[in-house]
Design an enzyme around this catalytic site. Structure first.
Site, PDB file in Angstrom:
ATOM      1  N   HIS A   1       0.936   5.002   2.111  1.00  0.00           N
ATOM      2  CA  HIS A   1       2.132   4.798   2.941  1.00  0.00           C
ATOM      3  C   HIS A   1       2.894   6.103   3.199  1.00  0.00           C
ATOM      4  O   HIS A   1       3.203   6.461   4.333  1.00  0.00           O
ATOM      5  CB  HIS A   1       3.118   3.857   2.224  1.00  0.00           C
ATOM      6  CG  HIS A   1       2.575   2.538   1.827  1.00  0.00           C
ATOM      7  ND1 HIS A   1       2.532   1.457   2.673  1.00  0.00           N
ATOM      8  CD2 HIS A   1       2.093   2.091   0.638  1.00  0.00           C
ATOM      9  CE1 HIS A   1       2.052   0.408   2.037  1.00  0.00           C
ATOM     10  NE2 HIS A   1       1.769   0.765   0.799  1.00  0.00           N
TER      11      HIS A   1
HETATM   12  C1  BDR Z   1       6.434   2.062  -0.510  1.00  0.00           C
HETATM   13  O1  BDR Z   1       6.717   1.500  -1.791  1.00  0.00           O
HETATM   14  C2  BDR Z   1       6.220   2.319  -2.808  1.00  0.00           C
HETATM   15  O2  BDR Z   1       5.552   1.562  -3.768  1.00  0.00           O
HETATM   16  C3  BDR Z   1       5.342   3.349  -2.150  1.00  0.00           C
HETATM   17  O3  BDR Z   1       5.418   4.580  -2.837  1.00  0.00           O
HETATM   18  C4  BDR Z   1       5.878   3.452  -0.759  1.00  0.00           C
HETATM   19  O4  BDR Z   1       6.921   4.405  -0.676  1.00  0.00           O
HETATM   20  C5  BDR Z   1       5.491   1.138   0.229  1.00  0.00           C
HETATM   21  O5  BDR Z   1       6.067  -0.111   0.408  1.00  0.00           O
END
Ligand code: BDR
Ligand code: CA
Length: 319
Positions: free
Chosen positions: A242
């Site tokens: 992400h």
């Molecule tokens: C986001 O949530 C976190 O677990 C990840 O690092 C990312 O920033 C994705 O939903």
């Protein structure tokens, strides 16, 4: 010197990849890294961020620790289920020890100092809960015009990942997200999980990274717990990076295709808490705006050339 950048982060496996992406990019001037609670508690996110910078041999980059909890309400739980007990699949200790001391100031102070000193607008990339950034905007209105863009990983146009409705970063501090996205104080680009999921990489991509050299191998070594989680979430052998997708846009503006939509952050305590309610109706059907500029309008990343994006991230990480 390239894009001036500050990352606000809660490492997290994908945060580690995102930090490395910026730290290893010659066209980025990484001014600082600030940390926030999130995937794991603040002490662990701060340690992890400092170790990832050490891996990338970036002892020149200052790190300051920020908020240990959300602005208003307690934090229900972290995301160890995806990132492992220490935030890096249990492998944090395998990274090099930090190469410089933690800054003796808090994250908001470091952000404000770096922004005040900047001779051109700076891109800020929050890839964790938005607590530090909301506090910065509230306490330091004088630096708003020093911010070129806030490129945020967070939110969802469709379903969530932490609850049915909410994505983790926004759900972790909805009041902070509302302040940043709805305040109209700085230009925001939201990179939601709908797009980051489509950019998922497979084990072949990770294998190429691992074979590229010691930094690539060390990053790949952080993924076992994350891979276990995403094997279930995706239904195939891969991971969703992400935060690296958001950093790609921060580093190369336009690599993601964007559209502008009005967005509200749901801050009630019902089942939709933390949802980003994105108005995707045609503008002429939004009777309430009557053609005037909408203060809730946010630039949202909706598409990209998936292969180009994956190649861009791999090329930068593999050196
Ligand atoms: C986001 O949530 C976190 O677990 C990840 O690092 C990312 O920033 C994705 O939903
Ligand atoms: Ca994150």
């Amino acid at each position: 010197m390239g894009t001036k950048l500050i990352i606000d982060t809660d490492p997290g496996v994908d945060d580690a990849f995102a930090i490395a992406l910026a730290a290893l990019s010659d066209d980025v001037e990484l001014l600082g890294v600030t940390t926030v609670f999130g995937n794991v508690p603040l002490s662990a996110t701060t340690r992890n961020a400092r170790r990832v910078l050490a891996l990338c041999k970036r002892a020149d980059v200052p790190v300051a620790a920020g908020a240990p909890r959300p602005l208003v309400h307690p934090h229900p739980h972290a995301a160890r289920y995806a990132h492992g007990a220490d935030g890096l699949s249990g492998r944090s200790a395998a990274l090099p020890e930090p190469g410089r001391e933690l800054e003796p100031v808090d994250a908001v102070s470091l952000l404000a100092t770096l922004l005040e000193a900047a001779d051109e607008p700076v891109t800020v990339a929050p890839i964790g809960p938005l607590t530090n950034i909301a506090a910065l905007l509230a306490a330091h209105p004088g630096v708003h015009d020093k911010i070129a863009r806030v490129v945020i990983m967070g939110g969802a146009l469709g379903h969530g990942n932490t609850t049915a409705a909410a994505e983790f970063n926004v759900w972790s501090d909805p009041e902070a997200a509302r302040r940043v996205l709805g305040g109209g104080e700085v230009p925001c680009v939201l990179v939601p999980m709908d797009l980051t999921y489509r950019c998922a990489v497979d084990t072949g991509w990770l294998g190429t990274l691992a074979a590229s050299g010691p930094v690539g191998a060390a990053l790949d070594a952080l993924t076992p717990d994350y891979l276990d989680h995403y094997r279930k979430a995706l239904g195939w052998d891969g991971v969703v990076l992400h935060d690296a997708v958001a950093l790609a846009e921060a580093i190369r503006p336009g690599i993601l295709r964007t559209e502008t939509f009005p967005i509200e952050v749901e801050c009630s305590f019902g089942p939709s808490r933390g949802a980003t309610v994105v108005d995707q109706r045609r503008p002429e059907l939004r009777a309430d705006t009557e053609g005037s500029p909408d203060p809730t309008a946010v630039v949202v990343a909706v598409d990209t050339d998936l292969d180009d994006l994956r190649a861009f991230v791999l090329g930068r990480l593999a050196g």
